[in-house]
Design an enzyme around this catalytic site. Structure first.
Site, short mmCIF file in Angstrom:
data_model
loop_
_atom_site.label_atom_id
_atom_site.label_comp_id
_atom_site.label_asym_id
_atom_site.label_seq_id
_atom_site.Cartn_x
_atom_site.Cartn_y
_atom_site.Cartn_z
N ASP A 1 0.97 -1.16 0.23
CA ASP A 1 0.07 -0.18 -0.10
C ASP A 1 0.86 1.26 0.10
OD1 ASP A 1 0.98 0.18 2.75
OD2 ASP A 1 -1.02 0.23 3.37
N CYS B 1 3.45 -3.33 3.81
CA CYS B 1 2.50 -2.16 4.33
C CYS B 1 3.08 -1.24 5.48
CB CYS B 1 0.90 -2.71 4.52
SG CYS B 1 0.70 -3.46 6.16
N THR C 1 2.60 -1.62 8.92
CA THR C 1 3.08 -2.65 10.04
C THR C 1 3.28 -3.96 9.48
OG1 THR C 1 0.77 -3.49 10.34
CG2 THR C 1 1.62 -1.59 11.51
N HIS D 1 8.86 -24.41 8.87
CA HIS D 1 7.70 -25.07 9.55
C HIS D 1 6.46 -25.02 9.12
CE1 HIS D 1 9.97 -25.90 13.88
NE2 HIS D 1 10.50 -26.46 12.72
N HIS E 1 5.51 -31.63 10.11
CA HIS E 1 5.35 -30.47 9.56
C HIS E 1 4.20 -30.39 8.32
CE1 HIS E 1 8.24 -28.89 12.06
NE2 HIS E 1 9.27 -29.40 11.41
#
Ligand code: RB5
Length: 148
Positions: A7, A64, A66, A97, A133
Protein backbone atom coordinates in the site's frame (compact mmCIF):
# COMPACT_ATOMS: atom_id res chain seq x y z
CA UNK A 1 8.47 -15.44 -10.18
CA UNK A 2 7.86 -13.37 -7.06
CA UNK A 3 4.63 -11.41 -6.56
CA UNK A 4 5.12 -7.96 -5.04
CA UNK A 5 2.48 -5.70 -3.56
CA UNK A 6 2.16 -2.85 -1.11
CA UNK A 7 0.00 0.00 0.00
CA UNK A 8 1.11 3.64 0.19
CA UNK A 9 2.97 3.04 3.45
CA UNK A 10 4.93 0.15 1.96
CA UNK A 11 5.57 1.71 -1.44
CA UNK A 12 9.13 2.97 -0.83
CA UNK A 13 10.15 -0.33 0.77
CA UNK A 14 8.67 -2.29 -2.13
CA UNK A 15 10.73 -0.16 -4.54
CA UNK A 16 13.88 -0.93 -2.52
CA UNK A 17 13.05 -4.63 -2.61
CA UNK A 18 12.63 -4.38 -6.39
CA UNK A 19 16.14 -2.92 -6.66
CA UNK A 20 17.45 -5.89 -4.69
CA UNK A 21 15.55 -8.38 -6.85
CA UNK A 22 16.90 -6.68 -9.98
CA UNK A 23 20.42 -6.98 -8.59
CA UNK A 24 20.09 -10.77 -8.17
CA UNK A 25 18.18 -11.27 -11.43
CA UNK A 26 15.03 -12.45 -9.66
CA UNK A 27 11.91 -11.96 -11.76
CA UNK A 28 8.85 -10.38 -10.20
CA UNK A 29 5.39 -9.16 -10.97
CA UNK A 30 4.52 -5.88 -9.28
CA UNK A 31 0.84 -5.70 -8.38
CA UNK A 32 1.11 -2.12 -7.08
CA UNK A 33 0.45 0.30 -5.62
CA UNK A 34 2.62 2.68 -7.59
CA UNK A 35 2.94 5.73 -5.34
CA UNK A 36 2.65 7.03 -1.80
CA UNK A 37 -0.92 8.17 -2.42
CA UNK A 38 -3.24 6.63 0.14
CA UNK A 39 -4.84 3.36 -0.98
CA UNK A 40 -6.54 0.36 0.62
CA UNK A 41 -4.09 -2.46 1.34
CA UNK A 42 -6.59 -5.35 0.84
CA UNK A 43 -6.84 -4.52 -2.88
CA UNK A 44 -3.13 -5.09 -3.48
CA UNK A 45 -2.85 -7.99 -1.05
CA UNK A 46 -5.62 -9.79 -2.91
CA UNK A 47 -4.00 -9.32 -6.33
CA UNK A 48 -0.63 -10.70 -5.23
CA UNK A 49 -2.12 -13.45 -3.07
CA UNK A 50 -4.31 -14.75 -5.92
CA UNK A 51 -1.25 -14.82 -8.21
CA UNK A 52 0.56 -17.00 -5.65
CA UNK A 53 -2.46 -19.18 -4.93
CA UNK A 54 -3.05 -19.72 -8.67
CA UNK A 55 0.60 -20.67 -9.21
CA UNK A 56 1.37 -17.71 -11.48
CA UNK A 57 3.93 -16.67 -8.87
CA UNK A 58 5.77 -19.10 -6.64
CA UNK A 59 5.99 -16.70 -3.68
CA UNK A 60 5.17 -13.17 -2.64
CA UNK A 61 6.55 -10.22 -0.75
CA UNK A 62 4.05 -7.70 0.59
CA UNK A 63 4.64 -4.43 2.43
CA UNK A 64 2.40 -2.05 4.31
CA UNK A 65 2.96 0.17 7.35
CA UNK A 66 3.10 -2.65 9.88
CA UNK A 67 2.99 -5.64 7.54
CA UNK A 68 0.02 -6.84 9.55
CA UNK A 69 -2.95 -5.56 7.56
CA UNK A 70 -1.58 -6.80 4.28
CA UNK A 71 -0.79 -10.21 5.82
CA UNK A 72 -4.28 -10.57 7.27
CA UNK A 73 -5.72 -9.74 3.85
CA UNK A 74 -3.41 -12.16 2.01
CA UNK A 75 -4.26 -14.96 4.42
CA UNK A 76 -7.94 -14.70 3.44
CA UNK A 77 -7.03 -16.20 0.06
CA UNK A 78 -7.18 -20.00 0.01
CA UNK A 79 -3.75 -21.57 -0.20
CA UNK A 80 -1.92 -18.57 1.20
CA UNK A 81 0.34 -18.83 4.20
CA UNK A 82 1.48 -15.26 4.70
CA UNK A 83 3.82 -14.46 7.58
CA UNK A 84 4.46 -10.97 8.90
CA UNK A 85 8.04 -10.93 10.15
CA UNK A 86 10.36 -8.38 11.70
CA UNK A 87 13.45 -10.50 12.37
CA UNK A 88 15.51 -13.28 10.85
CA UNK A 89 14.63 -16.24 13.07
CA UNK A 90 10.91 -15.96 12.38
CA UNK A 91 11.45 -15.84 8.63
CA UNK A 92 13.61 -18.95 8.73
CA UNK A 93 11.12 -20.81 10.89
CA UNK A 94 8.04 -19.78 8.96
CA UNK A 95 9.64 -21.18 5.81
CA UNK A 96 10.79 -24.36 7.58
CA UNK A 97 7.73 -25.10 9.69
CA UNK A 98 4.82 -23.32 7.99
CA UNK A 99 5.98 -23.42 4.36
CA UNK A 100 5.03 -19.73 4.24
CA UNK A 101 4.50 -18.64 0.66
CA UNK A 102 4.25 -14.90 1.31
CA UNK A 103 6.52 -12.72 3.43
CA UNK A 104 4.95 -9.52 4.77
CA UNK A 105 6.95 -6.67 6.21
CA UNK A 106 6.16 -3.33 7.80
CA UNK A 107 7.92 -0.30 6.37
CA UNK A 108 7.16 1.62 9.57
CA UNK A 109 8.61 -1.18 11.68
CA UNK A 110 11.84 -2.32 10.03
CA UNK A 111 14.45 -0.56 7.93
CA UNK A 112 15.39 -1.40 4.35
CA UNK A 113 18.54 -3.33 5.26
CA UNK A 114 16.56 -5.57 7.57
CA UNK A 115 13.89 -6.09 4.93
CA UNK A 116 16.51 -7.17 2.38
CA UNK A 117 18.06 -9.53 4.96
CA UNK A 118 14.66 -11.07 5.63
CA UNK A 119 13.99 -11.37 1.90
CA UNK A 120 17.26 -13.27 1.43
CA UNK A 121 16.36 -15.71 4.19
CA UNK A 122 12.84 -16.13 2.83
CA UNK A 123 14.26 -17.02 -0.59
CA UNK A 124 16.98 -19.41 0.54
CA UNK A 125 15.15 -21.39 3.21
CA UNK A 126 13.33 -24.54 2.17
CA UNK A 127 10.27 -25.95 3.92
CA UNK A 128 11.07 -29.03 6.02
CA UNK A 129 9.54 -32.26 4.81
CA UNK A 130 9.19 -34.14 8.10
CA UNK A 131 5.78 -35.71 8.44
CA UNK A 132 4.75 -33.55 11.40
CA UNK A 133 5.29 -30.32 9.46
CA UNK A 134 3.48 -31.62 6.38
CA UNK A 135 0.62 -32.77 8.61
CA UNK A 136 0.29 -29.37 10.24
CA UNK A 137 0.38 -27.48 6.96
CA UNK A 138 -2.27 -29.88 5.63
CA UNK A 139 -4.38 -29.00 8.69
CA UNK A 140 -4.26 -25.36 7.60
CA UNK A 141 -5.90 -26.46 4.36
CA UNK A 142 -8.44 -28.46 6.37
CA UNK A 143 -9.37 -25.30 8.25
CA UNK A 144 -9.79 -23.46 4.95
CA UNK A 145 -12.01 -26.27 3.71
CA UNK A 146 -14.22 -26.20 6.82
CA UNK A 147 -13.01 -29.60 7.97
CA UNK A 148 -11.66 -28.34 11.28
C1 RB5 B 1 -1.83 2.72 6.53
O1 RB5 B 1 -1.85 3.89 7.26
C2 RB5 B 1 -1.67 1.51 7.45
O2 RB5 B 1 -2.83 1.33 8.19
C3 RB5 B 1 -1.34 0.26 6.67
O3 RB5 B 1 -0.20 0.48 5.91
C4 RB5 B 1 -1.05 -0.97 7.47
O4 RB5 B 1 -0.09 -0.73 8.45
C5 RB5 B 1 -2.21 -1.69 7.99
O5 RB5 B 1 -2.07 -2.73 8.62
Amino acid sequence: MTALACDHAGYILKEEIKKYLDSIGEEYTDFGTDSEESVDYPIYAAKAAHAVADGKCSRGILCCGTGIGISIAANKVKGIRAACCTEEYSVEMTRKHNDANILCMGARVIDTDTAIKLTKIFFKTEALTEERHLRRVKMLEDIENGLM
